[in-house]
Structures are given as structure tokens and as C-alpha cells.
Design a protein around this motif. Structure first.
Motif, PDB file in Angstrom:
ATOM      1  N   MET A 239     -25.732 -37.767   2.753  1.00  0.00           N
ATOM      2  CA  MET A 239     -25.049 -39.066   2.800  1.00  0.00           C
ATOM      3  C   MET A 239     -23.861 -38.991   3.769  1.00  0.00           C
ATOM      4  SD  MET A 239     -22.495 -41.227   1.908  1.00  0.00           S
ATOM      5  CE  MET A 239     -21.486 -40.138   0.910  1.00  0.00           C
ATOM      6  N   LEU A 240     -23.065 -37.900   3.677  1.00  0.00           N
ATOM      7  CA  LEU A 240     -21.908 -37.759   4.576  1.00  0.00           C
ATOM      8  C   LEU A 240     -22.363 -37.689   6.032  1.00  0.00           C
ATOM      9  CD1 LEU A 240     -19.697 -35.144   2.657  1.00  0.00           C
ATOM     10  CD2 LEU A 240     -19.209 -37.572   3.013  1.00  0.00           C
TER      11      LEU A 240
ATOM     12  N   THR B 263     -15.608 -37.591  11.765  1.00  0.00           N
ATOM     13  CA  THR B 263     -15.241 -36.883  10.546  1.00  0.00           C
ATOM     14  C   THR B 263     -14.846 -37.909   9.505  1.00  0.00           C
ATOM     15  OG1 THR B 263     -13.723 -35.345   9.467  1.00  0.00           O
ATOM     16  CG2 THR B 263     -12.844 -36.556  11.343  1.00  0.00           C
ATOM     17  N   THR B 264     -15.332 -37.724   8.289  1.00  0.00           N
ATOM     18  CA  THR B 264     -15.010 -38.695   7.242  1.00  0.00           C
ATOM     19  C   THR B 264     -13.875 -38.189   6.354  1.00  0.00           C
ATOM     20  OG1 THR B 264     -16.816 -37.751   5.960  1.00  0.00           O
ATOM     21  CG2 THR B 264     -17.275 -39.778   7.138  1.00  0.00           C
ATOM     22  N   GLN B 265     -13.238 -37.076   6.765  1.00  0.00           N
ATOM     23  CA  GLN B 265     -12.250 -36.438   5.896  1.00  0.00           C
ATOM     24  C   GLN B 265     -10.963 -37.237   5.642  1.00  0.00           C
ATOM     25  OE1 GLN B 265     -10.412 -32.403   6.527  1.00  0.00           O
ATOM     26  NE2 GLN B 265     -12.534 -31.802   6.291  1.00  0.00           N
TER      27      GLN B 265
ATOM     28  N   SER C 274     -10.035 -44.744   2.937  1.00  0.00           N
ATOM     29  CA  SER C 274     -10.736 -43.708   3.679  1.00  0.00           C
ATOM     30  C   SER C 274     -10.624 -44.054   5.158  1.00  0.00           C
ATOM     31  CB  SER C 274     -12.200 -43.642   3.243  1.00  0.00           C
ATOM     32  OG  SER C 274     -12.891 -42.700   4.038  1.00  0.00           O
ATOM     33  N   GLY C 275     -10.191 -43.099   5.959  1.00  0.00           N
ATOM     34  CA  GLY C 275      -9.932 -43.368   7.378  1.00  0.00           C
ATOM     35  C   GLY C 275     -10.664 -42.446   8.328  1.00  0.00           C
TER      36      GLY C 275
ATOM     37  N   PHE D 169     -11.460 -30.913  -0.215  1.00  0.00           N
ATOM     38  CA  PHE D 169     -12.906 -31.137  -0.302  1.00  0.00           C
ATOM     39  C   PHE D 169     -13.404 -31.951   0.896  1.00  0.00           C
ATOM     40  CE2 PHE D 169     -11.395 -30.764  -4.767  1.00  0.00           C
ATOM     41  CZ  PHE D 169     -11.894 -29.502  -4.980  1.00  0.00           C
ATOM     42  N   PHE D 170     -13.957 -33.143   0.672  1.00  0.00           N
ATOM     43  CA  PHE D 170     -14.555 -33.893   1.783  1.00  0.00           C
ATOM     44  C   PHE D 170     -13.901 -35.260   1.959  1.00  0.00           C
ATOM     45  CE2 PHE D 170     -17.493 -30.781   0.212  1.00  0.00           C
ATOM     46  CZ  PHE D 170     -17.901 -30.151   1.374  1.00  0.00           C
ATOM     47  N   GLY D 171     -12.679 -35.406   1.480  1.00  0.00           N
ATOM     48  CA  GLY D 171     -12.016 -36.710   1.558  1.00  0.00           C
ATOM     49  C   GLY D 171     -12.349 -37.537   0.331  1.00  0.00           C
ATOM     50  N   ASN D 172     -12.136 -38.838   0.434  1.00  0.00           N
ATOM     51  CA  ASN D 172     -12.403 -39.731  -0.704  1.00  0.00           C
ATOM     52  C   ASN D 172     -13.881 -40.098  -0.745  1.00  0.00           C
ATOM     53  OD1 ASN D 172      -9.888 -39.758  -1.914  1.00  0.00           O
ATOM     54  ND2 ASN D 172      -9.122 -41.350  -0.517  1.00  0.00           N
ATOM     55  N   PHE D 173     -14.630 -39.204  -1.368  1.00  0.00           N
ATOM     56  CA  PHE D 173     -16.092 -39.271  -1.314  1.00  0.00           C
ATOM     57  C   PHE D 173     -16.642 -40.590  -1.860  1.00  0.00           C
ATOM     58  CE2 PHE D 173     -20.324 -38.393  -2.972  1.00  0.00           C
ATOM     59  CZ  PHE D 173     -20.933 -37.823  -1.878  1.00  0.00           C
TER      60      PHE D 173
END
Lengths: 481, 124
Positions: free
Chosen positions: A111-112, A129-131, A280-281, A322-326
Motif C-alpha cells: 500500500m505504501l 516518501t510518505t514519512q 501527513s505531508g 516507523f512509516f509516518g502517519n500510516f
């Protein structure tokens, strides 16, 4: 209204657990224990339910009222997206980082990876990057990537150039990353003054940060030229994507020449924000900047497998846990796939049409400092009403009485008594007409009965708050422990 | 009292010997509305003319205050920490922000006299 702490009665419980029938664990060492009670409220379940239900009834939100807060893209957030996020609730964010754990988190990683690909496609970038956790965090990440790029090339750079109509976070992010700021004034059409920009550009400029459409809701027709001028000085072009709702499927910043972009998933991609957040940015970059993106990077390891890559020596490092605001990303992914290409284009077209409809119907009643076709928002000035002693804030308070969240006022700073209206695509014509009627009524009252505006709001639990006192004498703790 | 000079960004400065006293104009204080916080500079900070000297926040906006002349900060108006409203009440006198040492009066030629500033305000 009483605070939940004030409703507390010693010994009252919402849930009583049965007596323990297993051996007590050894007590924690004394130095790890609180020395005094922590002061949690003690209430029954019904007290709790009533408290929060009543609190929510006092809340003014997109779910209760039209919320045309300019620069914020307060669109309605489809409830089905909440269910989508819930599908991933069982995955621990640590899982992919454990040895062998990637195998058990393939859906989350896919999904990411897919979301990064979709956002790259929408923005014309090469990798995303979705972090980053919010818009300003994305800006900070983007400027740090720019700084890492210049450092690696041995470039001596000192300045970041921003137009005076930029979001205040742009110069703040650049300053946090160690750059000095050069601000370029707007010209008479509301765009960055191209001649002054040309003069400011030297080889010491690291980047130019543009918000397009800008905070006046205007699309800068010179963005290609601006990018070309910047690139001639080996400066990079940063696109603040906060206003992407105006251009999806119409312009891709990457195609114009922008090297870095941040997006606000919680604005454009239909996820809640403000108190309902988190944000999320994501940050997208062109190929030359990919080595500097944060780690861990999500990669495709085979036709069907996904993994993470952490050993990337040029990376600026980790920018979030982790991976940011998942959860936000799941909602954004669901939003994009639900609407599809045609749907996203329709979002932007409708958002721009709605803003222009409001502008066209109100321009006879309020001054319009920059009169041209707007994008997703329009900016009026209450200068005409000021002649009667009525300020933008008074019109804002009047709207509250009539059931509308006020537009943004006093921003952008380059418009006196600014009233910045962003209806978004999710509002019907009848809702906008009702809002417009009240705005017209407010303009009429300003001339005939200004006191009606100065006294507003009259229907709310509290009337005019003393904002100065609130800012000067901050008392933000509800209980003294 | 020595003459007051103004910047386009609405700061004022008065020079007495090698010391300059700096603040924001009454027009700026009025436009900002109720001022809630002033980020005073550190004493010892050296600034060039038109560099950012301090910050100011009001109920409407947060803005930078620029140094009208080059110099080194020798004193700040500490009283503004507890009473920022003094800038609203007396922007060009008791509401001064900082004093700069080692200033060069020649830099005043880049600024406006009060008459020129009043003309400038009419043009805004």
C-alpha cells in the motif's frame, strides 16, 4: 460547561473488574512509581458518554456546517475511508523492521509503495516518501533534501527565496534548515515580481519555494520561467503542494520544472485534519534527489514482494517514527483509488468552479484586490466595510451566528482586512448560495446597522472572546496537580 | 531630540551619538492590532542594515522587525516582555524595542524622514 475533571467523584468507576484470581505480579521498584495520585477523572460510563457527546455538539466541524476556511481545503471526508484505515489496525508498525517481519506486512508495504507511485504520477515526480507527518514537516524534509544535495555537490549556498504571498511555513522551514531568507514582493497582479526575483537570484541561492496557486488563489503564469531562472543558478525549485486541490490532473509540477514537492494528504486527499487529524505531508522529488530521501525506503523486491531499504548513505535519515502517519495514508490511498483519474480531475474542476462562483456573486459587495479568474479560493478585502467601522473579524463573527464557519481572515498578509474563501468541491450550489446570501446581508448591515456586526455572535455559548487577553495571559492547564 | 527616520517596513530609528534607538512606527502598531508578544533580540547580536532584528506577534499576524541601521544590540526594552501593549500605546517612544551601538549616521540616507514617511503611508 464543566470539565471532565470537575465531574470526578472519588471512587466512581465506569467499569469494575472482578477480583483477580491469578497471582499478583511483583510490585515495580519504588523509583518507577508515582509519588502522588495522577489525578485522572473518576466518572461513570454514562457521565463520560454525556460529557463527550455534549462536547461534540459544541464543535463546529465540516460534519456539522459549511467550513470555507481559505488555505485549509476543508472538504468533506468520506466516512468509508475510516473503514479502510480500520482494515490495517492489526498490523504493528514495528513489524516490517524486525528480522523477517517484512513477510508478514506485505499488504501494508505494498500500500505504501503504491501510494508513493500514485502521488508521483499525480505530481510528475520520480519518487515520493510518505514519512513526513504534516505539511510543514514535509517542507522541512524537502529543504533538508535540498541542503543535502547541495552539500554533496560542494555547492556553497546561503539563501532560500520565497514570494511574500507564500505560506509562512515556507520561510520558517528554510530557516530551520539553516538558510537565510530572501522575500520577493508581489507585483500588481498578485504574482511574485519577476524582475525583483531575477535580481535576487545569485549562485548563492539554494532554492526558490513557490506556492502555486498562491495564497491569493491565483495561478502564476510564469512558473516555468521562474524554474528556468532558478536552475540557471543551480538552485532547486520547491513546490508547496498545499493548494494541489486546484490543479490535479491539469498541471504536474514535476513537468513544469519543480524538483521537490510536498503534499498535504489531509487537505487534498480527503483525510480529516485540524482536531480530527493527524496530518501527513509526503514529499516527492526528481530522480537526482532520490538518494537523499529519508529511510526506510519502501522498495519492490520482486514481481510480487515488497521490502524496506535502510542502508542509503546519502539519505537525510529518518524523519518520523516507523512509516509516518500510516492510517492517514490508507485513507488517502482509498480516496485516490476510489475516485480514479477522472474523479480527481473532476475534484479540481469543481473546486475551482465553486470558488469562482462565490467570487462572481460576491464581488459586487466586497472589494476584490486582485480581480481575475481564481483557482480553488478567492480573496476579498473588507476595506469597503471598514469605512463604516466594520472589520473582517466582525463579518466572520456574524457568519458564526448564521451557521457558517468563517472564512480565513487577515491572511494573506498582503491584503488588508483579507477574507479568504475556499468552498472546496464537496459543497452543493444551494449551500454556497445560502452562504453567499449571508455574506451579502453582512455587507448590507455594515452600511445600515454596523452595530449588528460588531455585537455578533449572539447565538453561541460564548460571545466575543478577548483574543488579546487569551494571547497575552496564557493559562492552558485545566487542573493544578 | 534628534530626528526620527523610518524604513519602508515601518521601523523607526533615532540616532544619538553612536547609539541608535529602534522601534516600530505608530502606523505599524495600529495596523498590527493588539500586540501580544515581542521576540527581543539578544544583546551583543550584530546586525546589518535591513537584517531581521526582532519578531513581533499580534492577534492578527506575526512579523519580522528589521534593523533600520547596522550595529550591535546594546540594550533591549525588557519591560515589553510583561507589557507588550506599551508598543500599541507608545510605539515611537516608551515602546522602543532595542538600542544599537556603533552605528553609522551615513546609513540614514537609505531611510525616510518623517515627512517622507507620511507621504509614503499615503501611497499605500
Amino acid at each position: 460547561m464543566e470539565l471532565i475533571f470537575e465531574k470526578s467523584v472519588t471512587g466512581r468507576r465506569g467499569v469494575r473488574l472482578p477480583a483477580s484470581d491469578v497471582p499478583r505480579a511483583a510490585a515495580l521498584p519504588a523509583n518507577l512509581l508515582h509519588s502522588a495520585p495522577v489525578g485522572l477523572p473518576e466518572v461513570a460510563e454514562l457521565d463520560l458518554v454525556r460529557h463527550f457527546t455534549n462536547l461534540s455538539r459544541r464543535n463546529f466541524s465540516v460534519d456539522t456546517n459549511f467550513y470555507p476556511l481559505g488555505s485549509c481545503t476543508m472538504k468533506y471526508n468520506v466516512k468509508a475511508l475510516e473503514n479502510a484505515a480500520g482494515l490495517f489496525a492489526g498490523v504493528h508498525p514495528m513489524l516490517p523492521l524486525l528480522p523477517g517481519g517484512e513477510t508478514h506486512a506485505q499488504g501494508a508495504l505494498e500500500m505504501l509503495f503504491e501510494l508513493g507511485g500514485l502521488l508521483s504520477e499525480i505530481t510528475g515526480m520520480d519518487e515520493v516518501t510518505t514519512q513526513p507527518l504534516a505539511g510543514a514537516h514535509g517542507e522541512m524534509t524537502g529543504v533538508m533534501i535540498i541542503a543535502a544535495y547541495h552539500r554533496a555537490r560542494g555547492n556553497k549556498k546561503r539563501y532560500v527565496v520565497v514570494p511574500d504571498s507564500s505560506h509562512g511555513t515556507n520561510p520558517a522551514s528554510a530557516a530551520m534548515a539553516g538558510y537565510e531568507i530572501i522575500t520577493i514582493p508581489s507585483d500588481t497582479s498578485g504574482d511574485m515580481d519577476l524582475e525583483l526575483f531575477r535580481q535576487a537570484m545569485t549562485d548563492e541561492v539554494a532554492a526558490v519555494m513557490m506556492t502555486c496557486p498562491n495564497t491569493l488563489g491565483l495561478f502564476n503564469p510564469h512558473i516555468k520561467e521562474i524554474c528556468d531562472i532558478a536552475h540557471a543558478h543551480d538552485a532547486l525549485c520547491y513546490y508547496d503542494g498545499a493548494n494541489l486541490n486546484a490543479i490535479m490532473g491539469k498541471v504536474r509540477p514535476g513537468d513544469v520544472g519543480f524538483d521537490v514537492i510536498h503534499l498535504n494528504l489531509h487537505k487534498t486527499f480527503g483525510t480529516p485534519h485540524g482536531g480530527g487529524g493527524p496530518g501527513s505531508g509526503p514529499v516527492g522529488v526528481k530522480e537526482a534527489l532520490i538518494p537523499y530521501l529519508p529511510v526506510p525506503r519502501i522498495v519492490k523486491t520482486s514481481e510480487v514482494d515488497f521490502g524496506i531499504e535502510t542502508d542509503r548513505p546519502l539519505s537525510i535519515g529518518r524523519t518520523a517514527n516507523f512509516f509516518g502517519n500510516f492510517g492517514v495514508m490508507v485513507k488517502a490511498y482509498a480516496y485516490i483509488t476510489m475516485l480514479g483519474r477522472a474523479g480527481l480531475i473532476q475534484v479540481s474542476e469543481q473546486a475551482v468552479l465553486n470558488a469562482n462562483y462565490i467570487m462572481a456573486r460576491l464581488k459586487g459587495y466586497y472589494d476584490l484586490p486582485f480581480e481575475q479568474t481564481c483557482m480553488h479560493e478567492c480573496v476579498f478585502s473588507a476595506s469597503r466595510q471598514l469605512k463604516h467601522g466594520v472589520h473582517a473579524i466582525d463579518i466572520a463573527k456574524f457568519l458564526i451566528d448564521r451557521g457558517f464557519h468563517p472564512p480565513t481572515v487577515y491572511f494573506p498578509l498582503n491584503v488588508k482586512e483579507a477574507i479568504m474563501i475556499e468552498p472546496t468541491e464537496t459543497e452543493s450550489k444551494s449551500t454556497m448560495d445560502a452562504f453567499i446570501d449571508v455574506m451579502i446581508e453582512a455587507a448590507g448591515q455594515a452600511g445600515h446597522n454596523p452595530q449588528a456586526l460588531l455585537d455578533a455572535p449572539l447565538t453561541m455559548p460564548v460571545s466575543r472572546l478577548d483574543e488579546t487577553k487569551a494571547a497575552r495571559e496564557q493559562h492552558v492547564c485545566c487542573v493544578d496537580y | 531630540m534628534s530626528e526620527t527616520y523610518f524604513t519602508k517596513e515601518h521601523e523607526w530609528v533615532r540616532i544619538d551619538g553612536s547609539t541608535a534607538t529602534v522601534g516600530i512606527s505608530e502606523h505599524a502598531a495600529h495596523e498590527l492590532g493588539d500586540i501580544t508578544f515581542i521576540e527581543l533580540p539578544q544583546t551583543g547580536k550584530t546586525v546589518k542594515q535591513f537584517d531581521v532584528l526582532a519578531g513581533i506577534e499580534s492577534v492578527k499576524a506575526a512579523s519580522d522587525i528589521y534593523a533600520p541601521v547596522s550595529g550591535t544590540v546594546s540594550a533591549v526594552n525588557d519591560g515589553l516582555n510583561d507589557a507588550p501593549e506599551v508598543v500599541n500605546e507608545s510605539a515611537e517612544d516608551a515602546g522602543w524595542i532595542a538600542k544599537l551601538e556603533g552605528v553609522d549616521a551615513a546609513e540614514l540616507s537609505n531611510l525616510m524622514t518623517r515627512a517622507q514617511y507620511d507621504e509614503y503611508l499615503k501611497s499605500l
